[in-house]
Design a protein around this motif. Structure first.
Motif, PDB file in Angstrom:
ATOM      1  N   ASP A  54       0.746  -1.149  -0.077  1.00 49.03           N
ATOM      2  CA  ASP A  54      -0.115   0.106   0.084  1.00 49.03           C
ATOM      3  C   ASP A  54       0.852   1.278  -0.067  1.00 49.03           C
ATOM      4  N   ALA A  55       2.198   0.928   0.023  1.00 53.31           N
ATOM      5  CA  ALA A  55       3.006   2.290   0.440  1.00 53.31           C
ATOM      6  C   ALA A  55       3.286   2.902  -1.147  1.00 53.31           C
ATOM      7  N   HIS A  56       3.209   4.375  -1.040  1.00 58.81           N
ATOM      8  CA  HIS A  56       3.644   5.185  -2.189  1.00 58.81           C
ATOM      9  C   HIS A  56       5.416   5.419  -2.183  1.00 58.81           C
ATOM     10  N   ILE A  57       5.864   4.561  -2.873  1.00 61.79           N
ATOM     11  CA  ILE A  57       7.358   4.409  -2.948  1.00 61.79           C
ATOM     12  C   ILE A  57       7.660   5.355  -3.816  1.00 61.79           C
ATOM     13  N   VAL A  58       9.017   6.189  -3.352  1.00 61.21           N
ATOM     14  CA  VAL A  58       9.681   7.110  -4.053  1.00 61.21           C
ATOM     15  C   VAL A  58      10.935   6.470  -4.359  1.00 61.21           C
ATOM     16  N   GLN A  59      12.135   7.195  -4.954  1.00 61.81           N
ATOM     17  CA  GLN A  59      13.544   6.978  -5.161  1.00 61.81           C
ATOM     18  C   GLN A  59      14.245   6.975  -3.724  1.00 61.81           C
ATOM     19  N   PRO A  60      15.028   5.912  -3.553  1.00 63.26           N
ATOM     20  CA  PRO A  60      15.397   5.687  -2.162  1.00 63.26           C
ATOM     21  C   PRO A  60      16.637   6.870  -1.851  1.00 63.26           C
ATOM     22  N   ILE A  61      17.003   7.701  -2.721  1.00 59.81           N
ATOM     23  CA  ILE A  61      17.775   8.818  -2.261  1.00 59.81           C
ATOM     24  C   ILE A  61      16.887   9.919  -3.137  1.00 59.81           C
ATOM     25  N   LEU A  62      16.234  11.176  -2.131  1.00 60.96           N
ATOM     26  CA  LEU A  62      15.461  11.876  -3.007  1.00 60.96           C
ATOM     27  C   LEU A  62      16.233  12.666  -3.942  1.00 60.96           C
ATOM     28  N   ALA A  63      17.400  13.137  -3.551  1.00 61.26           N
ATOM     29  CA  ALA A  63      17.950  14.208  -4.372  1.00 61.26           C
ATOM     30  C   ALA A  63      19.424  14.214  -4.332  1.00 61.26           C
ATOM     31  N   PRO A  64      19.942  13.089  -5.215  1.00 65.94           N
ATOM     32  CA  PRO A  64      21.188  12.915  -5.142  1.00 65.94           C
ATOM     33  C   PRO A  64      22.035  13.962  -5.527  1.00 65.94           C
ATOM     34  N   ARG A  65      23.203  14.301  -5.122  1.00 66.52           N
ATOM     35  CA  ARG A  65      24.229  15.437  -5.577  1.00 66.52           C
ATOM     36  C   ARG A  65      24.611  15.217  -6.761  1.00 66.52           C
ATOM     37  N   LYS A  66      25.074  14.060  -6.905  1.00 62.27           N
ATOM     38  CA  LYS A  66      25.839  13.396  -8.323  1.00 62.27           C
ATOM     39  C   LYS A  66      25.083  12.173  -8.777  1.00 62.27           C
ATOM     40  N   ILE A  67      24.692  12.269  -9.998  1.00 66.44           N
ATOM     41  CA  ILE A  67      24.230  10.876 -10.756  1.00 66.44           C
ATOM     42  C   ILE A  67      25.064  10.510 -11.778  1.00 66.44           C
ATOM     43  N   LEU A  68      25.721   9.512 -11.664  1.00 67.15           N
ATOM     44  CA  LEU A  68      26.933   9.190 -12.622  1.00 67.15           C
ATOM     45  C   LEU A  68      26.524   7.961 -13.365  1.00 67.15           C
ATOM     46  N   GLY A  69      27.012   7.891 -14.593  1.00 66.76           N
ATOM     47  CA  GLY A  69      26.595   6.697 -15.543  1.00 66.76           C
ATOM     48  C   GLY A  69      27.994   6.116 -16.291  1.00 66.76           C
TER      49      GLY A  69
END
Length: 284
Positions: A54-69
């Protein structure tokens, strides 16, 4: 352990997954407890529990400082990329960054950009950093990792090709969904055996294993920290197997209404619907 961020009555809460329940903490983001997850686990549940279903799940880190790929990290993906990225396997790691505003929830809508029709998907394993690290050798790299989750590196191919660093095509808003839970490394018996699968509208498009990576996660962290500091909450997209839309002839670009699902064995799944971007000028 498995950690998750949920929205309850308009407020985000970090919680520990315990079977089909989520034990809530007072923290508003898993990032807030990354420095000592075992300690946070001991007090989880004192602030209530909810059903995972029943949970409204969002990303496990809300606002990452860096997103690298990292690009071109599976050999089969290199072969299919001849037509739109490269004609040879990289001898060194190829990195790009996705903007912080690309961070998105595991079940949230993903924008089909108003400026392009070449939206593509890349199913990936995502690593979340749990400690500050600089000049970290391969043999200690996993000490830096708080956990793993599923992710999709959405890419706007024409904008990607137009920029030497790929930064524009990789950084669109909403184009870095990840989650649903942060799975700590101790939960993973054999990392190399993790299977990554990507589906579009129920059709299996991508399938590969972590052991197929050209550069391991440990090698990735050693390389990155040779240049700059990784910090708690930084997010790393670790590469995608073959089967992306651009690899087909003709290409299979995503359209509004399509649903993209990423599964990683042991880490769960994310699923995002593609929606036409509402082009609205924002000045605030």
């Amino acid at each position: 352990m498995k950690w998750v961020n949920v929205i309850i009555e308009g407020r985000t809460r970090a919680g520990l997954v315990d079977g089909d329940r989520i034990k809530l903490t007072e923290a508003e983001d898993v990032l807030d407890v990354l420095d000592d997850l075992p300690k946070a686990a001991k007090s989880a549940g004192a602030d209530g529990q909810i059903s995972f279903a029943d949970a409204h799940i969002v990303q496990p880190i809300l606002a990452p400082r860096k997103i690298l790929g990292i690009g071109l990290n599976y050999a089969a993906h290199v072969k299919e990329s001849v037509s739109f990225i490269t004609n040879s396997a990289p001898s060194v790691q190829k990195w790009f960054n996705k903007q912080a505003t690309a961070a998105n929830g595991p079940y949230s809508p993903v924008d089909l950009p108003s400026v392009s029709e070449q939206l593509d998907y890349e199913a990936e394993i995502v690593a979340v950093i749990g400690k500050r690290g600089r000049h970290v050798p391969e043999e200690r790299a996993w000490d830096l990792i708080a956990g793993l989750c599923c992710g999709c590196d959405f890419s706007v191919r024409d904008w990607q090709r137009a920029s030497q660093t790929m930064i524009m095509g990789k950084g669109f808003d909403t184009h870095a969904p990840f989650g649903p839970v942060l799975v700590t490394p101790d939960e993973i018996e054999d990392f190399g055996a993790l299977e990554v699968r990507g589906y579009v509208n129920g059709e299996l498009r991508q399938s590969g294993h972590a052991r197929d990576m050209t550069f391991s996660i440990a090698q990735q962290i050693a390389h990155l920290t040779a240049a700059f500091t990784l910090e708690p909450g930084d997010v790393i997209f670790t590469g995608t197997p073959a089967g992306v839309g651009a690899g087909f002839d003709p290409p299979k670009w995503l359209k509004a209404g399509d649903r993209v699902r990423v599964e990683v064995s042991g880490l769960g799944h994310i699923e995002n619907e593609i929606v036409a971007e509402k082009k609205v000028t924002v000045l605030s």
